[in-house]
Design an enzyme around this catalytic site. Structure first.
Site, PDB file in Angstrom:
ATOM      1  N   SER A   1       0.837  -1.203   0.000  1.00 32.90           N
ATOM      2  CA  SER A   1       0.000   0.000   0.000  1.00 32.90           C
ATOM      3  C   SER A   1       0.872   1.253   0.000  1.00 32.90           C
ATOM      4  O   SER A   1       1.770   1.369  -0.825  1.00 32.90           O
ATOM      5  CB  SER A   1      -0.963  -0.043   1.189  1.00 32.90           C
ATOM      6  OG  SER A   1      -1.985   0.912   1.060  1.00 32.90           O
TER       7      SER A   1
ATOM      8  N   ASP B   1      -5.745  -3.102  -2.936  1.00 29.00           N
ATOM      9  CA  ASP B   1      -4.722  -2.731  -1.953  1.00 29.00           C
ATOM     10  C   ASP B   1      -4.038  -3.938  -1.301  1.00 29.00           C
ATOM     11  O   ASP B   1      -4.704  -4.874  -0.841  1.00 29.00           O
ATOM     12  CB  ASP B   1      -5.395  -1.875  -0.873  1.00 29.00           C
ATOM     13  CG  ASP B   1      -4.415  -1.175   0.025  1.00 29.00           C
ATOM     14  OD1 ASP B   1      -3.766  -1.843   0.845  1.00 29.00           O
ATOM     15  OD2 ASP B   1      -4.298   0.061  -0.100  1.00 29.00           O
TER      16      ASP B   1
END
Length: 270
Positions: free
Chosen positions: A38, A161
């Site tokens: 991320s 993500d």
């Protein structure tokens, strides 16, 4: 020893990692491997591209409104995007432009330091590690927060993500041969969890349990001889998910993590 930096996810709280990197730089600690997820993939890509200049570049990037640029738009514009797409509030175009202008190489294998980042494959419901190929696309995939940004299509798959599958991927660094690991996180694991009291807190607490459980399991099953340093962020207060564009504390996050990590390293490095 092979030294790895592991950078976890956490949106705007990723500014804490810049402070940690500054502390590591002060002590002359450089990575031979960088693993990120991320926002940690974004920070980690710049570290892997040029470790000597990474702190200055990241400090400038974070203090130049990168978060608000990536998540641009008024509430009206965001709701319009949601109405049009049905799945997300923001286009990933602005973030793509920021990455393209900031990252000096096109391919992961061209980075100065070996780098990997993780994203969650929608079709396979599994973690996917990017270790070669286009760097910007890999980082975009790792940063594709569900609901905020669209999934990224690569090679016939769609990716969300990386924090969904590996929030702090220390185990990956160890499997790649790291014997000394510095964990850079966003401060969440320093805060005690409590039972939710509001409806919107329920999902956050549930996700936090899953996030911390995997990290705790990997830490508990480290092979003998592996040295892991979890750098402190000095973080105390929670951040509402509705404040994902809040830049008011960026400098505080950086400075606080720098001071806390410097104290930690001073006691460990002598």
């Amino acid at each position: 020893m092979e030294t790895a930096f592991v950078l976890g996810g956490g949106g705007v709280l990723g500014a804490h990692e810049v402070g940690m990197l500054r502390a590591l730089d002060d002590f002359g600690i450089r990575p031979g491997l960088v693993v990120g997820t991320s926002v940690g993939a974004l920070n980690g890509a710049l570290v892997a591209a040029d470790p000597a200049r990474a702190v200055a570049r990241l400090t400038s990037l974070w203090r130049s409104d990168v978060v608000r640029t990536a998540f641009a738009g008024s509430w009206v514009a965001r709701l319009s995007t949601l109405a049009r797409t049905g799945t997300h509030l923001h286009s990933n175009g602005p973030l793509r432009e920021v990455l393209a202008a900031t990252v000096p190489t096109e391919l992961i294998e061209e980075l100065e330091v070996p780098f990997q980042c993780v994203a969650a494959s929608v079709e396979r419901a599994a973690a996917h590690w990017f270790s070669s190929g286009p760097l910007v696309e890999a980082v975009l995939a790792s940063c594709a927060v569900p609901g905020l940004l669209p999934p990224v299509a690569i090679g016939g798959e769609h990716f969300f993500d990386g924090g969904l599958v590996h929030s702090i991927p220390v185990g990956r660094a160890v499997r790649l041969g790291a014997e000394r690991v510095y964990v850079l996180h966003v401060g969440r694991i320093e805060r005690p969890l409590t039972a939710p009291r509001r409806f919107w807190e329920v999902g956050m607490v549930a996700f936090e349990i899953a996030r911390r459980h995997r990290f705790a399991e990997e830490m508990a099953t480290l092979p003998p001889g592996v040295e892991v340093h979890v750098l402190p962020a000095g973080a105390t207060e929670p951040l509402s998910p509705l404040r994902y564009r809040d830049l008011s504390q960026i400098s505080t996050y950086i400075d606080r993590a720098y001071e806390a990590s410097s104290r930690y390293l001073r006691t460990r490095e002598g």
